[in-house]
Design a protein around this motif. Structure first.
Motif, PDB file in Angstrom:
ATOM      1  N   ASP A   1      45.083  46.405  47.340  1.00  0.00           N
ATOM      2  CA  ASP A   1      43.752  46.004  47.793  1.00  0.00           C
ATOM      3  C   ASP A   1      43.798  44.558  48.234  1.00  0.00           C
ATOM      4  O   ASP A   1      44.285  43.693  47.510  1.00  0.00           O
ATOM      5  CB  ASP A   1      42.760  46.172  46.638  1.00  0.00           C
ATOM      6  CG  ASP A   1      41.312  46.095  47.080  1.00  0.00           C
ATOM      7  OD1 ASP A   1      41.023  45.284  47.980  1.00  0.00           O
ATOM      8  OD2 ASP A   1      40.490  46.834  46.541  1.00  0.00           O
ATOM      9  N   PHE A   2      43.296  44.273  49.445  1.00  0.00           N
ATOM     10  CA  PHE A   2      43.326  42.894  49.941  1.00  0.00           C
ATOM     11  C   PHE A   2      42.128  42.077  49.482  1.00  0.00           C
ATOM     12  O   PHE A   2      42.032  40.894  49.787  1.00  0.00           O
ATOM     13  CB  PHE A   2      43.403  42.864  51.477  1.00  0.00           C
ATOM     14  CG  PHE A   2      42.324  43.647  52.176  1.00  0.00           C
ATOM     15  CD1 PHE A   2      41.035  43.182  52.231  1.00  0.00           C
ATOM     16  CD2 PHE A   2      42.619  44.863  52.776  1.00  0.00           C
ATOM     17  CE1 PHE A   2      40.049  43.899  52.881  1.00  0.00           C
ATOM     18  CE2 PHE A   2      41.641  45.592  53.429  1.00  0.00           C
ATOM     19  CZ  PHE A   2      40.346  45.108  53.477  1.00  0.00           C
ATOM     20  N   ASN A   3      41.170  42.686  48.756  1.00  0.00           N
ATOM     21  CA  ASN A   3      39.990  41.963  48.284  1.00  0.00           C
ATOM     22  C   ASN A   3      40.234  41.427  46.878  1.00  0.00           C
ATOM     23  O   ASN A   3      40.315  42.194  45.924  1.00  0.00           O
ATOM     24  CB  ASN A   3      38.769  42.887  48.277  1.00  0.00           C
ATOM     25  CG  ASN A   3      37.487  42.134  47.924  1.00  0.00           C
ATOM     26  OD1 ASN A   3      37.524  40.967  47.542  1.00  0.00           O
ATOM     27  ND2 ASN A   3      36.369  42.800  48.068  1.00  0.00           N
ATOM     28  N   PRO A   4      40.358  40.093  46.698  1.00  0.00           N
ATOM     29  CA  PRO A   4      40.659  39.529  45.380  1.00  0.00           C
ATOM     30  C   PRO A   4      39.639  39.905  44.308  1.00  0.00           C
ATOM     31  O   PRO A   4      39.964  39.944  43.124  1.00  0.00           O
ATOM     32  CB  PRO A   4      40.643  38.016  45.633  1.00  0.00           C
ATOM     33  CG  PRO A   4      40.869  37.876  47.089  1.00  0.00           C
ATOM     34  CD  PRO A   4      40.223  39.073  47.724  1.00  0.00           C
ATOM     35  N   ARG A   5      38.413  40.179  44.712  1.00  0.00           N
ATOM     36  CA  ARG A   5      37.383  40.506  43.727  1.00  0.00           C
ATOM     37  C   ARG A   5      37.623  41.877  43.102  1.00  0.00           C
ATOM     38  O   ARG A   5      37.014  42.217  42.095  1.00  0.00           O
ATOM     39  CB  ARG A   5      35.998  40.437  44.373  1.00  0.00           C
ATOM     40  CG  ARG A   5      35.705  39.060  44.968  1.00  0.00           C
ATOM     41  CD  ARG A   5      34.285  38.925  45.470  1.00  0.00           C
ATOM     42  NE  ARG A   5      34.090  37.680  46.199  1.00  0.00           N
ATOM     43  CZ  ARG A   5      33.924  36.505  45.626  1.00  0.00           C
ATOM     44  NH1 ARG A   5      33.940  36.412  44.318  1.00  0.00           N
ATOM     45  NH2 ARG A   5      33.759  35.411  46.354  1.00  0.00           N
TER      46      ARG A   5
ATOM     47  N   TRP B   1      40.701  42.840  42.136  1.00  0.00           N
ATOM     48  CA  TRP B   1      41.968  42.797  41.423  1.00  0.00           C
ATOM     49  C   TRP B   1      41.795  42.849  39.907  1.00  0.00           C
ATOM     50  O   TRP B   1      42.755  43.124  39.179  1.00  0.00           O
ATOM     51  CB  TRP B   1      42.752  41.536  41.790  1.00  0.00           C
ATOM     52  CG  TRP B   1      43.200  41.527  43.214  1.00  0.00           C
ATOM     53  CD1 TRP B   1      43.156  42.567  44.109  1.00  0.00           C
ATOM     54  CD2 TRP B   1      43.748  40.417  43.929  1.00  0.00           C
ATOM     55  NE1 TRP B   1      43.641  42.173  45.323  1.00  0.00           N
ATOM     56  CE2 TRP B   1      44.012  40.854  45.246  1.00  0.00           C
ATOM     57  CE3 TRP B   1      44.039  39.093  43.587  1.00  0.00           C
ATOM     58  CZ2 TRP B   1      44.566  40.011  46.209  1.00  0.00           C
ATOM     59  CZ3 TRP B   1      44.576  38.260  44.541  1.00  0.00           C
ATOM     60  CH2 TRP B   1      44.844  38.727  45.844  1.00  0.00           C
TER      61      TRP B   1
ATOM     62  N   GLN C   1      38.475  31.086  52.466  1.00  0.00           N
ATOM     63  CA  GLN C   1      38.127  32.195  51.588  1.00  0.00           C
ATOM     64  C   GLN C   1      38.772  32.035  50.220  1.00  0.00           C
ATOM     65  O   GLN C   1      38.126  32.190  49.185  1.00  0.00           O
ATOM     66  CB  GLN C   1      38.558  33.521  52.205  1.00  0.00           C
ATOM     67  CG  GLN C   1      38.271  34.735  51.312  1.00  0.00           C
ATOM     68  CD  GLN C   1      38.882  36.010  51.852  1.00  0.00           C
ATOM     69  OE1 GLN C   1      39.483  36.006  52.922  1.00  0.00           O
ATOM     70  NE2 GLN C   1      38.735  37.091  51.131  1.00  0.00           N
ATOM     71  N   THR C   2      40.068  31.719  50.198  1.00  0.00           N
ATOM     72  CA  THR C   2      40.768  31.556  48.926  1.00  0.00           C
ATOM     73  C   THR C   2      40.184  30.415  48.120  1.00  0.00           C
ATOM     74  O   THR C   2      39.941  30.543  46.915  1.00  0.00           O
ATOM     75  CB  THR C   2      42.263  31.305  49.176  1.00  0.00           C
ATOM     76  OG1 THR C   2      42.815  32.405  49.906  1.00  0.00           O
ATOM     77  CG2 THR C   2      43.013  31.141  47.868  1.00  0.00           C
TER      78      THR C   2
ATOM     79  N   SER D   1      45.392  38.328  50.900  1.00  0.00           N
ATOM     80  CA  SER D   1      44.052  37.760  50.940  1.00  0.00           C
ATOM     81  C   SER D   1      44.052  36.424  51.662  1.00  0.00           C
ATOM     82  O   SER D   1      44.964  35.627  51.510  1.00  0.00           O
ATOM     83  CB  SER D   1      43.538  37.552  49.509  1.00  0.00           C
ATOM     84  OG  SER D   1      42.369  36.784  49.494  1.00  0.00           O
ATOM     85  N   GLY D   2      43.033  36.168  52.451  1.00  0.00           N
ATOM     86  CA  GLY D   2      42.860  34.853  53.063  1.00  0.00           C
ATOM     87  C   GLY D   2      43.137  34.801  54.543  1.00  0.00           C
ATOM     88  O   GLY D   2      42.636  33.910  55.233  1.00  0.00           O
TER      89      GLY D   2
ATOM     90  N   ARG E   1      41.251  38.818  58.937  1.00  0.00           N
ATOM     91  CA  ARG E   1      41.367  40.238  59.296  1.00  0.00           C
ATOM     92  C   ARG E   1      40.437  40.591  60.454  1.00  0.00           C
ATOM     93  O   ARG E   1      40.767  41.433  61.284  1.00  0.00           O
ATOM     94  CB  ARG E   1      41.033  41.111  58.083  1.00  0.00           C
ATOM     95  CG  ARG E   1      41.962  40.888  56.912  1.00  0.00           C
ATOM     96  CD  ARG E   1      41.725  41.898  55.809  1.00  0.00           C
ATOM     97  NE  ARG E   1      40.349  41.940  55.358  1.00  0.00           N
ATOM     98  CZ  ARG E   1      39.825  41.119  54.458  1.00  0.00           C
ATOM     99  NH1 ARG E   1      40.576  40.179  53.909  1.00  0.00           N
ATOM    100  NH2 ARG E   1      38.577  41.232  54.082  1.00  0.00           N
TER     101      ARG E   1
END
Length: 264
Positions: free
Chosen positions: A90-94, A96, A115-116, A154-155, A158
């Motif tokens: 999953d590329f969405n850190p939220r 993880w 974003q990061t 992430s970051g 995209r």
């Protein structure tokens, strides 16, 4: 009267500043570094595999793992890894599910971007990255091609990548693993792939393919380690360790060992 109104306004502004300064004195102390030293361990969350940053190979564990071992050694503690499979899916850190109990550092493809930085502190940069294209033969255009997009990091932008592929006239297909991308290109069901540059370089090297940057307007970024917001004493120790590792050539040697050369 105007004089007194201005004086009151100025006094009000000063009062607000004083209140804010007073409030800062009641914030809990930052014990992030002392906690790491007390436990004698630096815990890092990483994906199971994201070559060449994380490989899963004990003999050649990856750029990020070797860098973290060096950093932990400079701080005077041991490195403990916590694998998180969501980081590879999953590329969405939220999504993880990471927390402070699991790790103090997040590695394995963290990009220094707006974003990061909105949810993490970041350590010093150690390599450049961005979007890159891999293909069996050099490409002058993506028009009419089927292109696999692997966007787990992430970051990176995209949305910008999606616009670029549409503008080029490519048909994009989102993939979730590097194995699936390699298989599809090797089988000829995809003409090319686009992914984070460090991973792209590794896949191109392993398969004898070409690799090239996407246009500069899609951005160039830096790879970093992530830390929790507010852990400034730990960040300071990591920053100092990186300065030492850079000065004595350790970082350059690790990057060279994994063939992390810049894309031409």
């Amino acid at each position: 009267m105007a004089f007194f109104r201005g004086l009151l306004r100025n006094f009000g502004g000063i009062a607000v500043v004083l209140v804010l300064l007073l409030a800062v004195t009641f914030l809990p102390p930052d014990t992030s570094l002392s906690e790491v030293r007390a436990a004698a361990t630096l815990k890092a969350c990483v994906p199971p595999a994201y070559p060449p940053l994380v490989t899963g190979d004990p003999e050649r564990p990856g750029i990020d793992i070797e860098l973290l071992r060096e950093v932990a050694g400079r701080i005077g503690v041991s490195l403990v890894l916590s694998e998180n499979r969501a980081m590879g899916r999953d590329f969405n850190p939220r999504n993880w599910g990471l927390n402070r109990a699991q790790c103090q550092v997040i590695a394995g493809g963290v990009v220094n971007s707006v974003q990061t930085r909105s949810f993490l502190e970041t350590g010093p940069p150690y390599a450049d990255t961005g979007w890159a294209i891999i293909s069996p033969v050099p490409l002058t255009s993506l028009a009419g091609l089927d292109v696999g997009a692997l966007v787990l990091v992430s970051g990176l932008d995209r949305i910008g990548l999606s616009r670029f592929l549409r503008a080029e006239g490519a048909t994009a297909r989102v993939l979730t693993t590097s194995d699936a991308l390699v298989l599809a290109i090797s089988a000829g069901t995809l003409d090319a792939g686009v992914t984070e540059a460090m991973l792209a370089t590794k896949l191109a090297e392993e398969n004898g393919w070409t690799v090239q940057w996407t246009p500069p307007e899609l951005g160039r970024y830096q790879l970093v380690f992530g830390l929790w917001k507010g852990d400034m004493t730990l960040k300071g120790a990591i920053d100092r360790a990186f300065a030492e590792l850079s000065a004595d050539g350790t970082i350059a040697a690790i990057l060279d060992r994994y063939g992390a050369a810049p894309i031409d």
